[in-house]
Write an enzyme that holds these catalytic residues in place. Structure first.
Site, PDB file in Angstrom:
ATOM      1  N   ASP A 207       0.818  -1.209   0.000  1.00  0.00           N
ATOM      2  CA  ASP A 207       0.000   0.000   0.000  1.00  0.00           C
ATOM      3  C   ASP A 207       0.855   1.263   0.000  1.00  0.00           C
ATOM      4  O   ASP A 207       0.711   2.120   0.868  1.00  0.00           O
ATOM      5  CB  ASP A 207      -0.902  -0.065   1.251  1.00  0.00           C
ATOM      6  CG  ASP A 207      -1.851   1.111   1.338  1.00  0.00           C
ATOM      7  OD1 ASP A 207      -2.347   1.554   0.301  1.00  0.00           O
ATOM      8  OD2 ASP A 207      -2.077   1.596   2.476  1.00  0.00           O
ATOM      9  N   GLU A 448       3.231  -8.607   7.077  1.00  0.00           N
ATOM     10  CA  GLU A 448       1.967  -9.254   6.695  1.00  0.00           C
ATOM     11  C   GLU A 448       2.078 -10.186   5.500  1.00  0.00           C
ATOM     12  O   GLU A 448       1.326 -10.060   4.535  1.00  0.00           O
ATOM     13  CB  GLU A 448       0.898  -8.190   6.416  1.00  0.00           C
ATOM     14  CG  GLU A 448       0.530  -7.356   7.618  1.00  0.00           C
ATOM     15  CD  GLU A 448      -0.602  -6.374   7.327  1.00  0.00           C
ATOM     16  OE1 GLU A 448      -1.084  -6.320   6.179  1.00  0.00           O
ATOM     17  OE2 GLU A 448      -1.006  -5.666   8.258  1.00  0.00           O
ATOM     18  N   TYR A 501      -6.763  -3.400  12.350  1.00  0.00           N
ATOM     19  CA  TYR A 501      -7.562  -2.221  11.959  1.00  0.00           C
ATOM     20  C   TYR A 501      -9.033  -2.444  12.306  1.00  0.00           C
ATOM     21  O   TYR A 501      -9.901  -2.389  11.450  1.00  0.00           O
ATOM     22  CB  TYR A 501      -7.352  -1.930  10.465  1.00  0.00           C
ATOM     23  CG  TYR A 501      -5.960  -1.411  10.188  1.00  0.00           C
ATOM     24  CD1 TYR A 501      -5.681  -0.055  10.298  1.00  0.00           C
ATOM     25  CD2 TYR A 501      -4.923  -2.272   9.869  1.00  0.00           C
ATOM     26  CE1 TYR A 501      -4.397   0.433  10.094  1.00  0.00           C
ATOM     27  CE2 TYR A 501      -3.629  -1.799   9.657  1.00  0.00           C
ATOM     28  CZ  TYR A 501      -3.380  -0.443   9.776  1.00  0.00           C
ATOM     29  OH  TYR A 501      -2.109   0.034   9.570  1.00  0.00           O
ATOM     30  N   GLU A 537       0.912  -1.822  14.145  1.00  0.00           N
ATOM     31  CA  GLU A 537       0.126  -0.866  13.351  1.00  0.00           C
ATOM     32  C   GLU A 537      -1.283  -0.816  13.905  1.00  0.00           C
ATOM     33  O   GLU A 537      -1.833  -1.846  14.305  1.00  0.00           O
ATOM     34  CB  GLU A 537       0.002  -1.295  11.873  1.00  0.00           C
ATOM     35  CG  GLU A 537       1.248  -1.173  11.051  1.00  0.00           C
ATOM     36  CD  GLU A 537       1.032  -1.567   9.584  1.00  0.00           C
ATOM     37  OE1 GLU A 537      -0.109  -1.439   9.083  1.00  0.00           O
ATOM     38  OE2 GLU A 537       1.998  -2.013   8.964  1.00  0.00           O
TER      39      GLU A 537
HETATM   40  C1  BDP Z   1      -1.504  -2.476   6.752  1.00  0.00           C
HETATM   41  C2  BDP Z   1      -0.231  -2.435   5.918  1.00  0.00           C
HETATM   42  C3  BDP Z   1       0.160  -1.012   5.539  1.00  0.00           C
HETATM   43  C4  BDP Z   1      -1.049  -0.291   4.997  1.00  0.00           C
HETATM   44  C5  BDP Z   1      -2.144  -0.267   6.051  1.00  0.00           C
HETATM   45  C6  BDP Z   1      -3.388   0.474   5.572  1.00  0.00           C
HETATM   46  O1  BDP Z   1       0.830  -3.054   6.606  1.00  0.00           O
HETATM   47  O2  BDP Z   1       1.207  -1.029   4.602  1.00  0.00           O
HETATM   48  O3  BDP Z   1      -0.781   1.000   4.522  1.00  0.00           O
HETATM   49  O4  BDP Z   1      -2.496  -1.608   6.287  1.00  0.00           O
HETATM   50  O5  BDP Z   1      -4.213  -0.155   4.911  1.00  0.00           O
HETATM   51  O6  BDP Z   1      -2.053  -3.731   6.771  1.00  0.00           O
HETATM   52  O7  BDP Z   1      -3.509   1.665   5.804  1.00  0.00           O
END
Ligand code: BDP
Length: 642
Positions: A207, A448, A501, A537
């Site tokens: 991404d 990932e 997320y 993250e």
């Molecule tokens: C995560 C990835 C990261 C993405 C992020 C996203 O590791 O590179 O930019 O998601 O979707 O899973 O913002």
């Protein structure tokens, strides 16, 4: 036995016989000036030409490297270092896939050429992705991989043409395939009712925009013919005495005399040693401490290595050294035997116009912003950053998780021997380059990967084992997503790093699910592996200036609320086994175009231009509070005065 397997065995044997704590062969020392070394930067304007021929091979077929590039066809000015993508108004160049050609004519100082005992090296800090380099039409080096330096001795070539400027030609190809790192795919679109002849697209599963070009400085530097090729340090301490175990490898001298001296910040010599390997004992040691953990963070000694060859030639290399230890227990990450909590950021090398091109003002600004925010750490998501960034981290006491470009490994073909062999080489290049940085406390081998694929277990076992054999002083991790099934690498790593997320990609809009899902995530991982966990993250997109209350997705309010809901859980779990939280992301960054991205990824605390969104203030308050509670703050650093 296949070539790949033999190659793996060879590497394993090498590591076994080497017996050192950090074990890589061949050096890649940062080019520093010294009484015996000079450097000449070649940054600035280069001639540039993209090869738009249908199969991108005109440059090679017509041997563009044999003559000035301008004589092969039209060239444009290109800035080095910079990505080429956003420099012009041409969308075709922005999205170009294939070979681009760079060229510069430079004068090499005549004294370098006259002194036959001077070795002249051409070094490229990084070029994305595959590079071929010619000097005066002679190929001097090829390199695969976009984020690590490569170099070549070129005096043999340029001494033939003394009195002439020397022509450096660099062809760079940004094509990613299933065996590159990161991997990608090239897809030919053969339906002529929909696409023109020869139409192809580059796909990838990561991404961020696949910026390309010469991203870091190109330079010439000299060493004597007998020279210090590599230095490795490993540090420790006991009570108030520090130890610097060192190993110096030398090229061009059979019986080198090596002297090593360590000086403190005040310039006073605190320890000396003789011989290519040994230990420096440092009384009343000043340890290297992370930012906000100690009043005197980022303390660096200066280690001067002097080689005298039997010919009488002298080479001097001076390197900063921080004395510190790193250890991992079942629930703690220890720096200098004290629990360390990562309150930091994930970053990208990314900015307007220059893309991934190295840029001092941006780097200094980013460090100022990290320190303003109270961040004590960052991860080099998703590839190795410039060496100068790590040097800044050393000096400011910012702790780094150093990641290789193993991102977007999702296709089964990217788990085969060819990919693995290359991935191991990249880890070796990374460890070779970054092993002496005190700021680097952990290696991350991938982000990932599709770890549920059958060959993934073998792949990650090899990868982690190999990385540990290269460096036995630092823990190793790979970054997993929150999906509990994707944990095949977890048995091998020292720290579990997990991305999630909740209320964004899962249950979008449902902020209330975060606490339960995050608790489950932590308890499952810890219950199964009893290893410390970093939330590597988490976050949400916010388009700056977009507001809604009660919060809705993409507003600044929603981004803040996501963070707050995560923080409540972090605060419980950090009493147990959670050892860090790294926000995704420090700043907004460019991605490829798609329906989920509004001119890039907007999960930044700062905009791409480095202006704060509301969440930046929230995080700042939190990080300074955590630091006040756990660290010894320098007197100048009491929040919120600075
Ligand atoms: C995560 C990835 C990261 C993405 C992020 C996203 O590791 O590179 O930019 O998601 O979707 O899973 O913002």
């Amino acid at each position: 036995m296949s070539g790949d397997v033999m190659w793996l065995l060879k590497l394993a044997c090498l590591a076994a016989v080497c017996g050192l704590t950090v074990c890589v062969t061949g050096g890649m020392l940062y080019p520093r000036e010294s009484p015996s070394r000079e450097r000449k930067e070649l940054d600035g304007l280069w001639a540039f030409r993209a090869d738009f021929s249908p199969d991108r091979s005109a440059g090679f077929n017509q041997a563009w490297f044999k003559q000035p590039l301008a004589e092969t066809g039209p060239v444009i000015d290109m800035a080095v270092p910079s990505s080429f993508n956003d420099i012009t108004q041409d969308a075709e160049l922005r999205d170009f896939i294939g070979w681009v050609w760079y060229e510069k004519e430079v004068w090499v100082p005549v004294r370098w050429l006259q002194d036959k005992d001077t070795r002249i090296v051409l070094r490229v800090g990084s070029a994305h992705y595959y590079s071929v380099v010619w000097v005066n039409g002679v190929k001097v080096v090829e390199h695969e991989g976009g984020h690590l330096p490569f170099e070549a001795d070129i005096d043999g070539v340029i001494r033939k043409d003394v009195g002439m400027p020397c022509r450096i030609t660099i062809a760079v190809n940004n094509t990613l395939d299933l065996h590159t790192l990161p991997p990608g795919t090239i897809k030919y679109m053969n339906d002529r009712t929909k696409y023109p002849t020869g139409y192809f697209i580059q796909g990838y599963n990561f991404d961020f925009f696949n910026y390309a070009g010469i991203h870091r400085s190109v330079l010439l530097y000299t060493t004597p013919r007998a020279y210090i090729d590599d230095i490795t340090v490993d540090t420790n301490f006991s009570d108030s005495t520090g130890f610097v175990f060192y190993n110096v490898s030398v090229v061009g001298s059979a019986k080198p005399a090596v002297k090593v001296a360590l000086s403190g910040k005040d310039g006073r010599c605190v320890a000396t040693a003789d011989g290519p390997s040994g230990v420096l004992k440092v009384p009343e040691v000043n340890l290297w401490w992370p930012y906000l953990m100690h009043a005197n963070a980022g303390y660096l000694y200066s280690m001067e290595v002097q080689l005298t060859a039997e010919s009488g030639q002298i080479d001097v290399y001076v390197m900063p050294v921080g004395i510190r230890t790193v250890e991992v227990t079942s629930s703690k990450f220890l720096i200098n035997k004290k629990p360390f909590y990562f309150h930091g950021v994930n970053k990208h090398e990314d900015a307007d116009i220059r893309g991934k091109g190295f840029d001092w003002p941006l780097i200094v600004k980013d460090f100022n912003l990290m320190k303003w925010m109270g961040a004590n750490s960052f991860r080099t998501s998703h590839y190795p950053y410039a060496e100068e960034i790590l040097q800044m981290a050393d000096r400011h006491g910012i702790v780094v998780i150093d990641e290789c470009p193993g991102v977007g490994i999702k296709d089964i073909h990217s788990f085969g021997n060819e990919s693995l062999a290359h991935h191991l080489v990249v880890m070796e290049e990374l460890v070779r380059r970054d092993k002496n940085h005190p700021s680097v406390v952990m290696w991350s081998v991938a982000n990932e990967p599709a770890a549920e694929m059958p060959p993934a277990a073998f792949y990650f076992k090899q990868l982690v084992a190999h990385t540990k054999s290269l460096d036995r002083t630092r823990p190793v991790t790979f970054i997993t997503d929150s999906n509990y099934a994707r944990d095949l690498g977890a048995p091998y790593v020292d720290v579990i790093c997990v991305n999630s997320y909740f209320s964004w990609y899962h249950d979008p809009g449902h902020l209330e699910v975060i606490p339960i899902q995050l608790n489950t995530q932590f308890d499952n991982w810890y219950g199964k592996y009893q290893k410390p966990i970093i939330q590597s993250e988490y976050g949400a997109d916010a388009v700056p200036g977009l507001h809604n209350d009660p919060p809705t997705m993409f507003t600044e309010e929603y981004q803040k609320q996501v963070l707050q809901n995560y923080h409540k859980v972090f605060d419980q779990k950090r009493k147990e086994f959670v050892v860090g939280e790294l926000i995704w992301n420090f700043a907004d960054f460019m991605t490829s175009q798609g329906i989920t991205r509004v001119v890039g990824n907007k999960k930044g605390m700062f905009t791409r231009q480095r202006q704060p969104k509301s969440a930046a203030f929230l995080l700042r308050e939190r990080y300074w509070t955590i630091a006040n509670g756990t660290g010894v703050l320098p007197t100048w650093a009491k929040y919120p005065c600075h």
